[in-house]
Design an enzyme around this catalytic site. Structure first.
Site, short mmCIF file in Angstrom:
data_model
loop_
_atom_site.label_atom_id
_atom_site.label_comp_id
_atom_site.label_asym_id
_atom_site.label_seq_id
_atom_site.Cartn_x
_atom_site.Cartn_y
_atom_site.Cartn_z
N ARG A 26 11.75 6.97 36.81
CA ARG A 26 12.40 6.14 35.79
C ARG A 26 11.72 6.32 34.42
O ARG A 26 11.59 5.38 33.64
CB ARG A 26 12.38 4.65 36.20
CG ARG A 26 12.98 4.37 37.58
CD ARG A 26 14.39 4.95 37.73
NE ARG A 26 14.99 4.63 39.01
CZ ARG A 26 15.17 5.52 40.00
NH1 ARG A 26 14.79 6.80 39.86
NH2 ARG A 26 15.76 5.15 41.12
N LEU A 66 2.42 2.62 36.41
CA LEU A 66 1.53 1.63 37.02
C LEU A 66 0.57 2.27 38.01
O LEU A 66 -0.47 1.68 38.33
CB LEU A 66 2.37 0.52 37.69
CG LEU A 66 3.17 -0.33 36.69
CD1 LEU A 66 4.16 -1.22 37.43
CD2 LEU A 66 2.25 -1.18 35.83
N GLY A 109 6.16 -0.71 28.37
CA GLY A 109 5.84 0.35 27.43
C GLY A 109 7.06 1.11 26.95
O GLY A 109 7.03 1.73 25.88
N GLU A 112 8.09 -0.76 24.07
CA GLU A 112 7.12 -0.51 22.99
C GLU A 112 7.41 0.83 22.30
O GLU A 112 7.35 0.94 21.08
CB GLU A 112 5.70 -0.51 23.56
CG GLU A 112 5.33 -1.86 24.16
CD GLU A 112 3.88 -1.93 24.63
OE1 GLU A 112 3.54 -1.19 25.59
OE2 GLU A 112 3.11 -2.69 24.05
N GLU A 132 4.87 -7.30 31.83
CA GLU A 132 3.41 -7.29 31.88
C GLU A 132 2.86 -8.59 32.47
O GLU A 132 1.89 -8.58 33.23
CB GLU A 132 2.84 -7.09 30.46
CG GLU A 132 2.93 -5.66 29.96
CD GLU A 132 4.28 -5.27 29.37
OE1 GLU A 132 5.25 -6.02 29.54
OE2 GLU A 132 4.35 -4.19 28.76
N ARG A 135 2.93 -8.52 36.06
CA ARG A 135 2.00 -7.52 36.63
C ARG A 135 0.54 -7.92 36.42
O ARG A 135 -0.38 -7.19 36.78
CB ARG A 135 2.21 -6.14 35.96
CG ARG A 135 3.63 -5.63 36.00
CD ARG A 135 4.05 -5.10 37.36
NE ARG A 135 5.45 -4.68 37.31
CZ ARG A 135 6.35 -4.99 38.23
NH1 ARG A 135 6.02 -5.73 39.28
NH2 ARG A 135 7.60 -4.58 38.12
#
Ligand code: 1HE
Length: 258
Positions: A26, A66, A109, A112, A132, A135
């Site tokens: 992905r 991750l 991200g 981002e 985030e 996580r």
């Protein structure tokens, strides 16, 4: 430096295309991919006038890879985040405007990265999240600075605290994207927009990338002065004089004809 296999490039005339190409993950962003994005922008051909940031597959990017996160110390974590900052600043404060094509996951991200581009075109499949919080980490690729500029710190806090996911229509209404298009139309629209950008005077594109965001965040006193100086620099260029003369001599397009 050769780019990693997770990135592909293409040229269409004056427009350079950079594609995230790790669809099986992905388009999760591992270190080689982020560093490769930096290399791409650092060595952008001198005759490229705009960049389109695209992605292979159904998703723009699922954010930080991750699987790379588990063993990092605090000091290494700071350095890693600053590496992302350096690379994304090359996008935001680079030589040419960047148009991003968003679809599917624009997450963590990935959001981002998208926020570092100048124009965002979203397909209807796009969805936005900052997982985030879920996580157990924090954003590290510039989201705290760039996402509040788009939607405000309050909405970003909600996304992080509650795991809220915004769909493409909501994202468009909030300002996460500039354009909303049908499935499969993102690249075409992005190339069309990049083509228009490439026709601008380079000094105008420079001013929009480098002066506008600084002025927008400056105190008004300094902001007005910076604007006046930038305006004078742009107006003084031969290209501006040629373009203004062309309009007065009825050789230039009207606003309604662009
Ligand atoms: C990944 C990643 C990833 C997918 N890192 N491997 N980002 C996230 O927390 C988002 C995590 N990803 C997801 O929630 C889902 O993958 C999606 C909703 C984005 C897509 O779901 P789906 O059903 O299309 O795909 P999938 O089956 O979950 O994923 C396909 C593969 O990609 C699978 O690996 P496989 O080996 O089992 O096939 C996934 O593990 C892998 N994959 N996303 C690593 N992110 C600078 S700080 C920035 C901080 C962040 O970005 S935090 C947010 C991280």
């Amino acid at each position: 430096m050769p780019l990693p296999s997770s990135l592909q490039t293409e040229r269409r005339g004056e427009i350079a295309i950079l594609r995230l190409a790790r669809p099986e993950k992905r388009n999760a962003l591992n270190d080689p991919t982020v560093e490769g994005i930096g290399s791409f922008f650092a060595s952008l051909a001198a005759d490229a006038k705009a960049v389109v940031l695209d992605a292979v597959g159904d998703n723009f990017s699922a954010g930080l890879d991750l699987s790379e996160l588990s063993e990092r110390s605090t000091v290494e974590g700071v350095a890693h985040s600053m590496m992302w900052h350096r690379v994304f600043e090359q996008i935001e404060l680079g030589r040419v405007p960047v148009v991003a094509v968003l679809k599917g996951a624009v997450v963590g991200g990935g959001l981002e990265l998208a926020a570092a581009a100048h124009i965002r075109v979203a397909e209807r499949s796009a969805y936005y999240a900052l997982p985030e919080g879920q996580r157990g980490i924090f954003v590290g690729g510039g989201a705290s600075v760039r996402v509040p500029r788009l939607i405000g710190a309050a909405r970003m806090a909600d996304m992080m605290l509650t795991g809220r996911v915004y769909g493409a229509e909501e994202g468009q209404a909030l300002g996460l994207s500039h354009y909303l298009v049908e499935a499969g139309q993102g690249l075409t629209r992005a190339l069309e927009l990049a083509g228009k950008i490439a026709l601008n005077a380079p000094i105008t594109n420079f001013a929009v990338i480098h002066a506008l965001p600084r002025i927008a965040e400056a105190n008004p006193r300094e902001g007005f002065m910076l604007e006046a100086l930038m305006a004078a620099v742009a107006q003084g260029s031969d290209e501006a004089k040629d373009r203004l003369r062309a309009f007065l001599e009825k050789r230039a397009k009207k606003v309604t004809e662009f």
